[in-house]
Design an enzyme around this catalytic site. Structure first.
Site, PDB file in Angstrom:
ATOM      1  N   PHE A   1      -0.260   2.237  -1.250  1.00 33.29           N
ATOM      2  CA  PHE A   1       1.122   2.092  -1.716  1.00 33.29           C
ATOM      3  C   PHE A   1       1.149   1.334  -3.037  1.00 33.29           C
ATOM      4  O   PHE A   1       0.469   0.310  -3.169  1.00 33.29           O
ATOM      5  CB  PHE A   1       1.938   1.238  -0.733  1.00 33.29           C
ATOM      6  CG  PHE A   1       2.083   1.790   0.654  1.00 33.29           C
ATOM      7  CD1 PHE A   1       3.193   2.547   1.002  1.00 33.29           C
ATOM      8  CD2 PHE A   1       1.130   1.512   1.636  1.00 33.29           C
ATOM      9  CE1 PHE A   1       3.362   3.024   2.298  1.00 33.29           C
ATOM     10  CE2 PHE A   1       1.285   1.984   2.932  1.00 33.29           C
ATOM     11  CZ  PHE A   1       2.406   2.740   3.265  1.00 33.29           C
ATOM     12  N   ASP A   2       1.969   1.788  -3.962  1.00 34.43           N
ATOM     13  CA  ASP A   2       2.377   0.944  -5.077  1.00 34.43           C
ATOM     14  C   ASP A   2       3.346  -0.095  -4.497  1.00 34.43           C
ATOM     15  O   ASP A   2       3.873   0.087  -3.403  1.00 34.43           O
ATOM     16  CB  ASP A   2       3.059   1.825  -6.138  1.00 34.43           C
ATOM     17  CG  ASP A   2       3.614   1.029  -7.306  1.00 34.43           C
ATOM     18  OD1 ASP A   2       3.030  -0.019  -7.654  1.00 34.43           O
ATOM     19  OD2 ASP A   2       4.654   1.448  -7.854  1.00 34.43           O
ATOM     20  N   GLY A   3       3.607  -1.164  -5.247  1.00 34.35           N
ATOM     21  CA  GLY A   3       4.489  -2.216  -4.741  1.00 34.35           C
ATOM     22  C   GLY A   3       5.939  -2.022  -5.130  1.00 34.35           C
ATOM     23  O   GLY A   3       6.766  -1.589  -4.327  1.00 34.35           O
TER      24      GLY A   3
END
Length: 361
Positions: free
Chosen positions: A212-214
């Site tokens: 996941f990106d944040g």
């Protein structure tokens, strides 16, 4: 509305009674479906109730490679497309971008069923497609060819599937159609547009890996707004000032939570080292100047992420090559394209301020 239409007369059931009746009907439907399923000679586990399951809806173009079929549809129209699919219904479709992710979810289910044979809290894959029912035979044949456990089909015949996603209590929706994904995100459903990797790589058969990106994926786009509108220096300053204030949640927070719940089931059986799920945070933030707020936010939510990679603006593609995730979620097409080029299956989350800058990236 005036008169009897208001539903306030003595004959009209009160809202709570109506809900109770609906629940009883649903239970009866479920009991009938269960009895039918139990009578079938099958080794496959029965699909779980939607309210107990983690429902992952995938479109046919996400699950299978339908590039050629899509071209026929666009160039020759729906009748020729349906005719082609029927003529080729015994020709197995090749895997699409969500295929290996679905396979990995099913491996997790198999492990869960060994440990918790009577528990229904597991992944339920629903094929959610606006295909016409006539195309269903080819999809069923391909699903059976690969031994996938996909019992629920929703074929909407050209209609938007978003209403059905809500009815199925969908936890994650993956599609190759960015407009449908945008519609689902706006309806509050965790969704992403799937992109095929430009290179063939091998994926783990024993461990589901989700990256996941944040910002604007697990978290809201609050911090990204500051980067875009006020620049990096102001962003670093803002993050340090707000280090102890948790970030608001983003569209994929719920799915990370679902993965965490399943991981804990393995930990409870002393399977932490052998857990078939591993999660990764892959963010362009730098650890020293803006990493603490991210980690403290996850802690405040009671979420563990297995690996957190702070890249300080370096490209994500090379790191993702090492991780080899079955899926990587990001809100910026710039990162999606970079990941794709190096062989990562990426999923674009159309959420937050980055979408306004989409064309320029």
């Amino acid at each position: 509305a005036p008169g009897t239409m208001s539903g306030s007369g003595p004959e009209a059931p009160q809202p709570s009674e109506a809900a109770e009746v609906r629940l009883q009907e649903a239970e009866q439907d479920w009991a009938a479906a269960k009895a039918f399923y139990d009578n079938l000679v099958t080794k496959k586990p029965r699909p779980p109730k939607p309210q107990n399951a983690i429902t992952v809806a995938v479109s046919s173009r996400a699950l299978f490679d339908l590039v050629e079929e899509r071209r026929i549809y666009q160039e020759q129209g729906v009748e020729k497309y349906v005719e082609y699919q029927q003529k080729n219904e015994n020709v197995t479709l090749k895997p699409g971008p969500a295929f290996y992710f679905v396979k990995a979810l099913e491996h997790v289910n198999a492990r869960l069923l060994e440990l918790y044979p009577d528990d229904e809290e597991r992944f339920d894959i629903v094929l959610m497609t606006n295909n016409h029912a006539q195309v269903g035979v080819r999809l069923i044949n391909s699903i059976n060819h690969y031994g996938l456990t996909i019992e629920r089909f929703c074929m909407t015949g050209g209609q938007s599937p978003v209403g059905y996603l809500t009815a199925y209590l969908t936890n994650l929706y993956l599609s190759a159609d960015s407009e449908k994904v945008q519609e689902a995100i706006e309806a509050g459903i965790a969704s992403a547009t799937m992109f095929t990797a430009n290179k063939d790589v091998s994926y783990s058969d024993t461990q589901l890996r989700v990256a996941f990106d944040g910002d604007a994926v697990i978290f809201s786009d609050e911090s990204e707004q500051i980067v875009k509108e006020q620049g990096l220096d102001r962003f670093f300053e803002h993050e340090q000032l707000n280090e102890n204030k948790p970030l608001a949640q983003g569209p994929l927070k719920g799915f990370l939570e679902d993965l965490g719940k399943i991981q804990k089931k393995f930990y409870a059986k002393n399977e932490r080292l052998n857990c078939p799920i591993r999660t990764y945070l892959v963010t362009a933030r730098s650890a020293a100047s803006s990493g603490a707020r991210v980690l403290k936010t996850l802690r405040s939510w009671g979420l563990e992420i297995d690996e957190a990679l702070f890249l300080a603006g370096a490209p994500k593609g090379p790191i993702l090559v090492k991780i080899r995730p079955h899926i990587f979620f990001d809100d910026q097409m710039f990162h999606i394209e970079g990941a794709q080029k190096l062989g990562t299956i990426a999923a674009h989350v159309p959420y937050g301020i980055a979408q306004k800058y989409h064309k320029s990236s």
